[in-house]
Scaffold this active site. Structure first.
Site, short mmCIF file in Angstrom:
data_model
loop_
_atom_site.label_atom_id
_atom_site.label_comp_id
_atom_site.label_asym_id
_atom_site.label_seq_id
_atom_site.Cartn_x
_atom_site.Cartn_y
_atom_site.Cartn_z
N CYS A 574 -30.83 -56.76 -66.55
CA CYS A 574 -30.11 -57.84 -67.25
C CYS A 574 -29.74 -57.39 -68.66
CB CYS A 574 -30.98 -59.10 -67.32
SG CYS A 574 -31.42 -59.77 -65.71
N THR A 575 -28.71 -58.03 -69.19
CA THR A 575 -28.33 -57.78 -70.57
C THR A 575 -29.20 -58.63 -71.47
OG1 THR A 575 -26.06 -57.40 -69.83
CG2 THR A 575 -26.40 -57.73 -72.19
#
Length: 711
Positions: A574-575
């Protein structure tokens, strides 16, 4: 023929005003696009016609065409056409103020006297005989609140006061005043006058009656000729009033003109009115006005007193206010409100802001996540109307808090595709946006393609090529490094404006890519081109230009992009970023685009710094950097420049040339073979050379800490 009777003071029915909604829209546009904060008086043209119904008076009306055109090439004069029987043009002046306080503080008496002085001069100079409409000069003061779409305004119809006032004897319907023979002759002559395009909109005239009851309508300049012929003469005018016992307001200045021009003590006047487009002598009036001390008035040197400020619907002498917000289409209101801030910028801070360039720019956003949502909104705030979003993902429960275009409803039932949900959200925010969605995955190096999927992947490459080719600017907003490679290559090949924004946990990079390595064209003036892409392409330079080309996102890499998502923990997949980072980076990305579009060199503009030696040539929007890198942990930001690398895996001439030569076969090989790009660009050899590099240290004695070499 005129019955003798008791004289009474001649009383006039005031002029009434009407303003078409289109006038306010045109005034708003003129104010925003041309006038700005200029409060200079604006010439306008009102229209009126004779009374057309026995129960309703006609109004002096302002329409959209009453205002001058916005185009600077045209004369700053209204564009009312002549020869329309229902549109007799009347000259006027508009004083539009910048504030409500300014509107209320206007010296109304001075303004109406200034306009009356023009009428007085026109009477004394003889201009009235050339253009009788100047007797009806009017003025309007106004304040346009363009945030609330409310308009305060007040009309004045300057009238010169006769002192003592004129008196009238037996004002009666024209059909009763004329003889039976004259009635039909007058009706025919009036209809003929009104049916000729050259005279239909001339509001003041003479009714000349010969001894044999023949009637002709003549211009004011023919009065002496009528007298020489022994004709009976009535002074006629188009009367907007319907009242049976009062002539309309135009007669007031007409009597002053007659008095000053011909010194007549007795004036027969004809209030011309119509019914269904024809002369109505039952509705029209004829009366005899008596003017005392004519010689004294004729020799009067100073302008007489003036009246004429209009009363409102309640009979009070005060201004009026109209609010158009509720009557306007919501989409139209949204467009006007959205453009308001941008147009206000041009009043003082940024006169050179080119809204047409912004509104016509076609922007392609690759990625509809945290960055894509913010960039789309910032683009709309700058007036960009054509946006295409590309993403293959769906909205998940974790998205709405960070990705501003999504809500919980978009997450239900497995989630809607981000690109589609984003477009729907943009339309709700601003209905006039021309947003499109494309659901597709971007082929990436390091993600080998099984043979059975090659066809669909290559089709995706073609689609991406076509999308980039049909847009003017491309934003790379995806969340993996390798997903930016193919768009970077295609943008370099097509010489498109390309903006990259990337996020770390608490740091960001925003940069503009340099021009493509193989672009070249003849010099063409950008203003001669209508298409924005053509204008950008017209600035192309040879690869061997003396100014070094700016680099792309991959120019500082010494390895080709590879798979960055496999064998990663959840926080790595995930960012994971600080929430405030994406809005900052997105805003800077859009500001870079706006700067490029307004820079005379466009995509070829060199990197600029606030401390550069040529800061005297700074553009109105400020400097145009190459890269912006920031850190939230340090609350710092810096601008950097990186020149194009001859070994870049995305924008070097080697890679672009190979793509042009082999097309999709080249892309497929780059995707399936991780080291292919490194071998092609010479990075493999570069890394081997770096591995064998040795440093020779030169010690000259002394303390070891005395000198230090930093590599």
């Amino acid at each position: 023929m005129l019955d003798q009777g008791k004289e009474s003071i001649l009383q006039f029915a005031p002029f009434q005003s009407a303003v078409d909604e289109g006038f306010w829209h045109r005034l708003s546009s003129l104010k925003l696009n041309k006038l700005g904060i200029d409060e200079s008086p604006i010439p306008i043209t009102g229209i009126y016609a004779p009374c057309l119904h026995n129960q309703v008076s006609n109004h002096l009306t302002l329409i959209a065409e009453s205002l001058p055109p916005e185009s600077s090439e045209q004369s700053f004069m209204p564009a009312i056409s002549r020869g329309n029987r229902n549109r007799c043009p009347v000259p006027g002046i508009l004083y539009n103020t910048n504030t409500l306080e300014g509107f209320q503080a206007l010296d109304k008496q001075s303004l109406i006297r200034a306009e009356a002085e023009k009428i007085w001069e026109d009477i004394n100079s003889g201009k009235v005989e050339e253009d009788s409409s100047v007797l009806l000069r009017f003025l309007v003061i106004s304040f346009a609140d363009l945030k609330k779409w409310s308009f305060h305004y007040w009309f004045a119809f300057p009238a010169l006061v006769l002192d003592p006032p004129a008196t009238v004897v037996h004002l009666k319907p024209a059909a009763q005043w004329f003889s039976v023979e004259e009635v039909e002759s007058v009706r025919t002559a009036c209809n003929d006058w009104r049916n000729m395009s050259s005279t239909t909109d001339v509001p003041f005239f003479l009714v000349s009656i010969s001894s044999n009851s023949a009637v002709t309508i003549r211009h004011l300049a023919d009065f002496e000729a009528c007298q020489r012929d022994g004709h009976k003469v009535l002074f006629g005018f188009y009367d907007p009033c319907h009242l049976p016992n009062n002539p309309g307001w135009p007669l007031r200045n007409f009597l002053w003109f007659i008095c000053r021009r011909w010194s007549l003590q007795k004036v027969y006047f004809f209030c011309y009115r119509e019914n269904r487009g024809f002369a109505d002598l039952e509705l029209s009036l004829v009366g005899e006005a008596s003017i005392s001390n004519v010689q004294e008035l004729r020799n009067h040197q100073n302008m007489p007193n003036v009246v004429g400020w209009e009363h409102n619907n309640k009979g009070r002498k005060t201004s009026r206010c109209i609010n158009l917000a509720k009557t306007m289409d919501p989409t139209r209101l949204a467009i006007a409100a959205a453009d308001l801030n941008l147009k206000l910028m041009r009043w003082r801070q940024l006169p050179s802001l080119n809204l047409n360039v912004l509104s016509s720019a076609k922007c392609l956003l690759l990625g509809a996540g945290t960055l894509g949502c913010q960039v789309a909104r910032m683009l709309m705030a700058w007036g960009v109307r054509k946006i295409t979003l590309v993403d293959s993902g769906k909205v998940s429960m974790s998205n709405p808090l960070r990705q501003s275009l999504y809500t919980l409803d978009d997450c239900l039932n497995g989630g809607e595709f981000k690109a589609k949900a984003a477009v729907k959200s943009l339309a709700r925010i601003f209905p006039a946006v021309e947003a499109e969605s494309v659901v597709m995955a971007i082929p990436m190096p390091g993600h080998p393609v099984p043979s059975q999927e090659e066809t669909s992947v290559l089709e995706g490459c073609r689609h991406l090529h076509d999308l980039i080719d049909s847009h003017d600017a491309v934003f790379l907003l995806t969340d993996t490094r390798e997903s930016r490679w193919l768009p970077s290559l295609l943008c370099a090949n097509a010489n498109k404006i390309t903006i990259t924004a990337g996020l770390g946990f608490d740091s960001f990079v925003v940069m503009r890519h340099g021009a493509g390595p193989l672009s070249s064209s003849d010099e063409v003036k950008a203003e001669d081109l209508n298409d924005l892409s053509a204008a950008v392409g017209s600035l192309s330079l040879m690869e061997n230009i003396r100014i070094q080309r700016l680099g792309c996102y991959f120019c500082n890499d010494v390895v080709a992009p590879i798979d960055s998502t496999s064998n990663r923990t959840l926080d790595q997949q995930c960012t994971v970023t600080r929430p405030g980072l994406a809005p900052i980076a997105s805003s800077l990305a859009v500001e870079l685009l706006v700067g490029i579009l307004h820079h005379p060199c466009g995509i070829f503009a060199k990197a600029e710094f606030s401390s550069s030696s040529d800061s005297g040539c700074e553009q109105p929007l400020g400097v145009l950097p190459h890269q912006i890198r920031g850190s939230l942990s340090q609350f710092s930001q810096m601008t950097l420049v990186g020149h194009a690398s001859t070994s870049c895996t995305a924008c070097s001439s080697t890679v672009v040339s190979e793509y042009r030569k082999r097309g999709l076969d080249f892309i497929l090989q780059a995707i399936n073979h991780p080291t292919y790009l490194e071998d092609l660009t010479g990075l493999t050899e570069l890394m081997k050379s770096a591995g064998s590099f040795e440093l020779d240290w030169d010690y000259e004695g002394g303390d070891e800490d005395e000198e230090c070499v930093e590599i």
